[in-house]
Design a protein around this motif. Structure first.
Motif, PDB file in Angstrom:
ATOM      1  N   THR A   4      10.341   9.214  -1.563  1.00 59.74           N
ATOM      2  CA  THR A   4      10.794   8.773  -0.248  1.00 59.74           C
ATOM      3  C   THR A   4       9.645   8.611   0.737  1.00 59.74           C
ATOM      4  N   ARG A   5       9.715   7.532   1.517  1.00 63.09           N
ATOM      5  CA  ARG A   5       8.833   7.363   2.668  1.00 63.09           C
ATOM      6  C   ARG A   5       9.696   7.478   3.926  1.00 63.09           C
ATOM      7  N   VAL A 275       4.845  -0.592   6.187  1.00 62.28           N
ATOM      8  CA  VAL A 275       5.923  -0.798   5.211  1.00 62.28           C
ATOM      9  C   VAL A 275       5.376  -1.467   3.961  1.00 62.28           C
ATOM     10  N   ASN A 280       3.792   7.070  -0.630  1.00 67.71           N
ATOM     11  CA  ASN A 280       4.784   8.092  -0.298  1.00 67.71           C
ATOM     12  C   ASN A 280       4.284   9.001   0.826  1.00 67.71           C
ATOM     13  N   VAL A 321      11.969  -2.272   4.148  1.00 64.85           N
ATOM     14  CA  VAL A 321      11.797  -0.949   3.557  1.00 64.85           C
ATOM     15  C   VAL A 321      12.354  -0.900   2.133  1.00 64.85           C
ATOM     16  N   ARG A 322      11.858   0.083   1.369  1.00 63.33           N
ATOM     17  CA  ARG A 322      12.278   0.237  -0.025  1.00 63.33           C
ATOM     18  C   ARG A 322      13.620   0.945  -0.107  1.00 63.33           C
ATOM     19  N   ASP A 325      13.445   4.600   1.014  1.00 65.01           N
ATOM     20  CA  ASP A 325      12.901   4.898   2.334  1.00 65.01           C
ATOM     21  C   ASP A 325      13.987   5.329   3.318  1.00 65.01           C
ATOM     22  N   GLY A 355      19.000   4.343   5.791  1.00 68.03           N
ATOM     23  CA  GLY A 355      18.436   4.304   4.455  1.00 68.03           C
ATOM     24  C   GLY A 355      19.382   3.534   3.556  1.00 68.03           C
TER      25      GLY A 355
END
Length: 399
Positions: A4-5, A275, A280, A321-322, A325, A355
């Motif tokens: 997670t970021r 981004v 991480n 964002v992933r 994230d 998220g």
């Protein structure tokens, strides 16, 4: 190490209503966001509404944006509000609490100026005279004392209702590098009973009658009075990037990289760069224009415009964002531009948590402390339990 970021974006001064103890600060009638929405002719923030801003208790006027306000079961984020556990209403205490450190006693303030003996010693150390030494608006004091400063080369020293020692100087009279060294000396000297939260370099430029503050501001803060989630993350090998004045606010503690910015627009560009590039860990950004350019200058329309620009930018962030994230939008205090004076206001702050793997539309309620952000980050990243805060996330929720 968790994948997670976290992107923690502090909308500097976007308060959403007076705290129960706001009367102790003369702020019982403050409400930064609601008053902007009421006083300004229109406020177009559809993406913040879609995230759940309008569902936060008391955040907006009744019926605001009703045609655009999405129903709770269609909100894209989790939403709530947070109370400050720390004393005061300062940038430093607000940011530190977000990161998990609570300030029990407010930093000292000097509404009548700093002691004459201290200023005498300071002037001798930096070999320049002193002008001002009053509580004042930064734009007002350079307009009033700028000409004398340019003529004599003396430093303009001033403060505010916050715990700050500010030094203003024209860049052609005191080059920025010299001003930064002057402020480092002040930071070294301001300890004990004089231990203000921040020493701030305030360079300005331009001709007489048209002085403007430049983007070369620099904050020199005291070190956090405890271990922040940023330090925990850095110690565990995570990347911790500070955007804007974040590194200054934390005195560099817990920061692996710093990308300073000079405006909201530049800060938002750097967030999108992060981004794309950051591994991480934690990206913490401060968007200062809301506070510096609009809240402190009682500019309701400018504050509203800045919110609209931020709102229009949000889709680029959320789309970029992933899957793993988490984006957290919040603030550090209020600065109601409709209140008398130009100081910070003691308010709740918004909490919007987005998220792609989080359950949307969850009402996080009223949190007891800004430190709930730090504790949530610590729990998901496996950083142990912080001294303050209760998590509103769990690793399982995070996927």
């Amino acid at each position: 190490m968790a994948d997670t970021r976290f992107f923690i974006i502090v909308m500097d001064s976007l308060g959403i209503g007076a705290l129960p103890d706001a009367f102790l600060y003369g702020d019982e009638d403050s409400h930064t966001l609601k008053h902007i929405a009421q006083k300004r002719d229109g406020l177009h923030i559809p993406h913040l509404l879609a995230l759940g801003l309008g569902h936060i208790q008391g955040a907006l006027p009744d019926g605001f944006g009703s045609s655009a306000l999405v129903s709770r079961n269609r909100c894209f984020a989790q939403f709530g509000r947070m109370a400050a556990m720390s004393a005061g209403k300062d940038t430093i205490s607000g940011h530190w609490e977000i990161a998990g450190v609570v300030v029990d006693n407010p930093f000292p303030t000097f509404p009548h100026g700093f002691p004459a003996e201290f200023l005498k010693d300071f002037a001798a150390r930096v070999d320049r005279g002193i002008l001002g030494n009053v509580a004042a608006s930064g734009t007002e004091i350079i307009a009033r004392l700028g000409e004398e400063h340019v003529r004599k080369g003396h430093l303009i020293v001033y403060t505010s209702a916050d715990s700050v020692f500010q030094v203003a100087a024209h860049e052609e009279v005191v080059p920025p590098a010299e001003l930064m060294e002057i402020c480092r000396v002040a930071r070294e000297m301001l300890t004990g009973e004089l231990g203000v939260a921040r020493v701030i370099a305030r360079p300005f430029a331009g001709p007489q009658g048209a002085y403007v503050r430049t983007g070369n501001r620099r904050d020199f803060a005291v070190e956090p009075m405890g271990v922040t989630v940023l330090e925990r993350a850095l110690d565990q090998g995570y990347d911790v990037l500070g955007i804007g004045k974040i590194s200054d606010i934390f005195a560099g503690k817990g920061i692996s990289r710093s990308w300073p910015s000079h405006s909201n627009r530049e800060g938002m560009e750097l967030i999108l760069k992060a981004v794309r590039q950051v591994g991480n860990g934690i990206v913490m950004a401060n968007l200062v224009d809301f506070d510096m350019l609009y809240g402190h200058r009682n500019d309701v329309d400018g504050y509203g415009q800045a919110l609209e620009v931020f709102d229009a930018w949000l889709p680029a962030l959320l789309e970029g964002v992933r899957e793993e994230d988490v984006v957290i939008l919040t603030a550090d205090h209020g600065c109601d531009p409709t209140m008398p004076g130009t100081d910070h206001t003691r308010e709740y702050v918004p909490l919007l948590v987005y998220g792609k793997r989080l359950r949307a539309g969850v009402d996080l309620g009223t949190r007891r402390s800004f430190a709930d952000v730090g504790q949530s980050v610590a729990e998901v990243l496996g950083l142990g339990v912080l001294k303050y805060g209760e998590s509103f996330l769990t690793p399982d929720e995070e996927g």
